[in-house]
Write a protein that holds these residues in place. Structure first.
Motif, mmCIF file in Angstrom:
data_model
loop_
_atom_site.group_PDB
_atom_site.id
_atom_site.type_symbol
_atom_site.label_atom_id
_atom_site.label_comp_id
_atom_site.label_asym_id
_atom_site.label_seq_id
_atom_site.Cartn_x
_atom_site.Cartn_y
_atom_site.Cartn_z
ATOM 1 N N PHE A 163 75.170 3.802 100.607
ATOM 2 C CA PHE A 163 73.506 3.926 101.149
ATOM 3 C C PHE A 163 73.724 3.710 102.284
ATOM 4 O O PHE A 163 73.526 3.660 103.376
ATOM 5 N N PHE A 164 73.728 2.851 101.962
ATOM 6 C CA PHE A 164 73.200 1.883 103.247
ATOM 7 C C PHE A 164 74.487 1.574 104.198
ATOM 8 O O PHE A 164 74.129 1.837 105.399
ATOM 9 N N ASP A 165 75.718 1.904 104.162
ATOM 10 C CA ASP A 165 76.779 2.001 105.669
ATOM 11 C C ASP A 165 76.500 3.116 105.638
ATOM 12 O O ASP A 165 76.506 3.651 107.364
ATOM 13 N N ILE A 166 76.043 4.517 105.313
ATOM 14 C CA ILE A 166 75.755 5.929 105.977
ATOM 15 C C ILE A 166 74.715 5.531 106.374
ATOM 16 O O ILE A 166 74.119 6.507 107.518
ATOM 17 N N ILE A 167 73.272 5.016 106.265
ATOM 18 C CA ILE A 167 71.713 4.967 106.698
ATOM 19 C C ILE A 167 72.525 3.703 108.050
ATOM 20 O O ILE A 167 71.426 4.578 108.794
ATOM 21 N N ALA A 168 73.117 2.942 108.337
ATOM 22 C CA ALA A 168 73.491 1.502 108.964
ATOM 23 C C ALA A 168 73.912 3.102 110.537
ATOM 24 O O ALA A 168 73.246 2.636 111.333
ATOM 25 N N VAL A 169 74.169 3.981 109.785
ATOM 26 C CA VAL A 169 74.990 5.123 111.161
ATOM 27 C C VAL A 169 73.788 5.736 111.429
ATOM 28 O O VAL A 169 73.418 5.845 113.234
ATOM 29 N N PHE A 170 72.651 6.025 110.722
ATOM 30 C CA PHE A 170 71.683 7.031 111.512
ATOM 31 C C PHE A 170 70.441 6.209 111.737
ATOM 32 O O PHE A 170 70.149 6.202 112.678
ATOM 33 N N ALA A 171 70.603 4.637 111.840
ATOM 34 C CA ALA A 171 70.317 3.612 112.249
ATOM 35 C C ALA A 171 70.583 2.856 113.687
ATOM 36 O O ALA A 171 69.307 3.389 114.796
#
Lengths: 207, 225
Positions: B36-44
């Motif tokens: 989740f962190f990795d994917i949220i990081a992209v959106f961030a």
């Protein structure tokens, strides 16, 4: 092509070094290129690794991925002022997960493990410790304990407690000195690397 | 509700991750959350990239001082984005890796980003030298200890340090500067590092508890957000 690229790299390297003289247009130009290129680089890397790599190539059928993507989309709600508050949800998720993750891991690695490694049998686990090892172990135990005493600010640093804290300061000063020396050496090696590039790869003066 | 729901999410997720360490069937939860962190990081990063563009376009439109450099930043950003996302200048076909040797994207890393980044860090050598001129003055006992430790470490990592004390007999080799540097790193330095690490560890634990229990709420910002 490579020759041109080396000239570009040399131009940018000297642009950054020119800051030693003063803040100037050459430096600002190199800095602006650095900001733009690095933002783009990480953007592209994250896209191929995490979006393409996980949704297309990897396990795109995993529901967990879509929960992550949903949370990511909620993060973008910040761009819409009326519903911007929804972006707190993924943020809360990250904060909560990081807190839970760190609570266990830091307690295990930074506290328990360090305490365990500090309180060592004086003669070694198999009685094989040399005098050198024993002195080292005592120094580590005394230094760690006195350093921790120094960090305890709920009690006034007076008397025996203050004396122990003072010893702790000496150990901390050695640590800061060692870290300082280490940092200087690592920066120097980077500088030598850049000078090697300028005088070797670019000017060809170092063979 | 704007504050209560995020507080509940933080509490729920934090508690769940702590419990997962003690309940074997939940062991993989940490991995899922990392995903989740990795994917949220992209959106961030979408958000960050968008913000970068917005800030520099505003500077450009309002003709603020040094707006020309904003153009350079935007062009650099767009260049890497186009080259990287559309794999322009990639050897082989579209299926080949964007970081393949010889690709424009990789070359921009090798010949632009990497030299800039290392020179930025190398520049610190000069600032550290100027700082050491100020710090390396034995004004009191503590400063003297710092000075001696730094000096021994610096000398111990150079051939000069070895040459300086090579006359010391083997039986007293601990007093040779390179050996002394190793001893300082492995004993007193390690003790200080440990005290700092344990302090940090306890600090992180207490801060994590404050966050999970909702005592620390500054990350939520104010209600206008």
């Amino acid at each position: 092509m490579e020759h041109f690229a080396i000239w570009v790299a040399a131009f940018l390297t000297m642009g950054i070094i020119s800051f030693l003289y003063k803040d100037n247009a050459w430096y600002k130009l190199s800095e602006a290129i650095f900001v733009g290129i690095s933002a783009g680089y990480w953007f592209v890397t994250l896209f191929w690794d995490n979006i393409y790599g996980k949704f297309w190539v990897g396990r795109g059928d995993d529901a967990m991925l879509y929960i992550g993507a949903f949370l990511g989309l909620l993060m973008l709600m910040r761009l819409v002022p009326k519903v911007g508050w929804i972006s707190r949800w993924p943020l809360a998720f990250i904060v909560g997960a990081t807190a839970g993750f760190y609570l266990i891991n830091y307690f295990s690695s930074n506290v328990m493990r360090q305490v365990e490694d500090t309180i060592m049998p004086l003669l070694g686990t198999d009685y094989s410790a040399t005098t050198y090892d024993m002195i080292g172990n005592i120094v580590i135990a005394v230094g760690t304990f006195s350093g921790l005493v120094y960090f305890f600010f709920s009690k006034e640093h007076k008397g025996v407690f203050g004396g122990t804290a003072k010893v702790g300061i000496f150990f901390l000063m050695i640590t800061f000195g060692a870290s300082f020396g280490y940092t200087v050496m690592s920066r120097m090696s980077l500088l030598i690397g850049r000078l090697d590039f300028l005088f070797g790869d670019w000017l060809g003066m170092i063979k | 509700m704007r504050r209560q729901i995020p507080l509940f999410i933080t509490f729920f997720v934090g508690t769940l991750l702590i419990l997962s360490v003690f309940i074997p069937p939940m062991e993989t939860l940490g991995e899922d959350f990392t995903l989740f962190f990795d994917i949220i990081a992209v959106f961030a990063f979408f958000l960050g990239g968008g913000n970068l563009v917005r800030v520099h376009i505003t500077k450009l439109i309002k003709r603020k001082p040094d707006w020309g450099f904003s153009v350079v930043t935007l062009v650099g950003f767009a260049f890497v984005l186009i080259v990287g996302l559309f794999k322009i200048g990639n050897p082989g076909d579209i299926a080949s890796s964007v970081t393949a040797e010889g690709s424009w994207f990789q070359e921009s890393f090798n010949y632009i980003l990497n030299p800039l980044q290392s020179t930025m860090y190398a520049l610190l050598a000069f600032f550290v030298a100027s700082a050491s001129y100020r710090a390396f003055r034995a004004k009191n006992r503590e400063a003297t200890i710092l000075l001696v430790a730094a000096f021994v470490i610096l000398l111990g990592r150079t051939p000069f340090g070895m040459a300086l004390t090579s006359w010391i007999p083997e039986s007293l080799s601990i007093f040779q500067i390179p050996n002394l540097a190793i001893w300082i790193m492995n004993s007193p330095n390690l003790a200080g590092q440990r005290a700092i690490m344990i302090g940090i560890g306890l600090g992180v634990v207490s801060m994590s508890l404050r966050l999970i229990l909702g005592i620390e709420r500054t990350y939520l910002g104010d209600d206008r957000a």
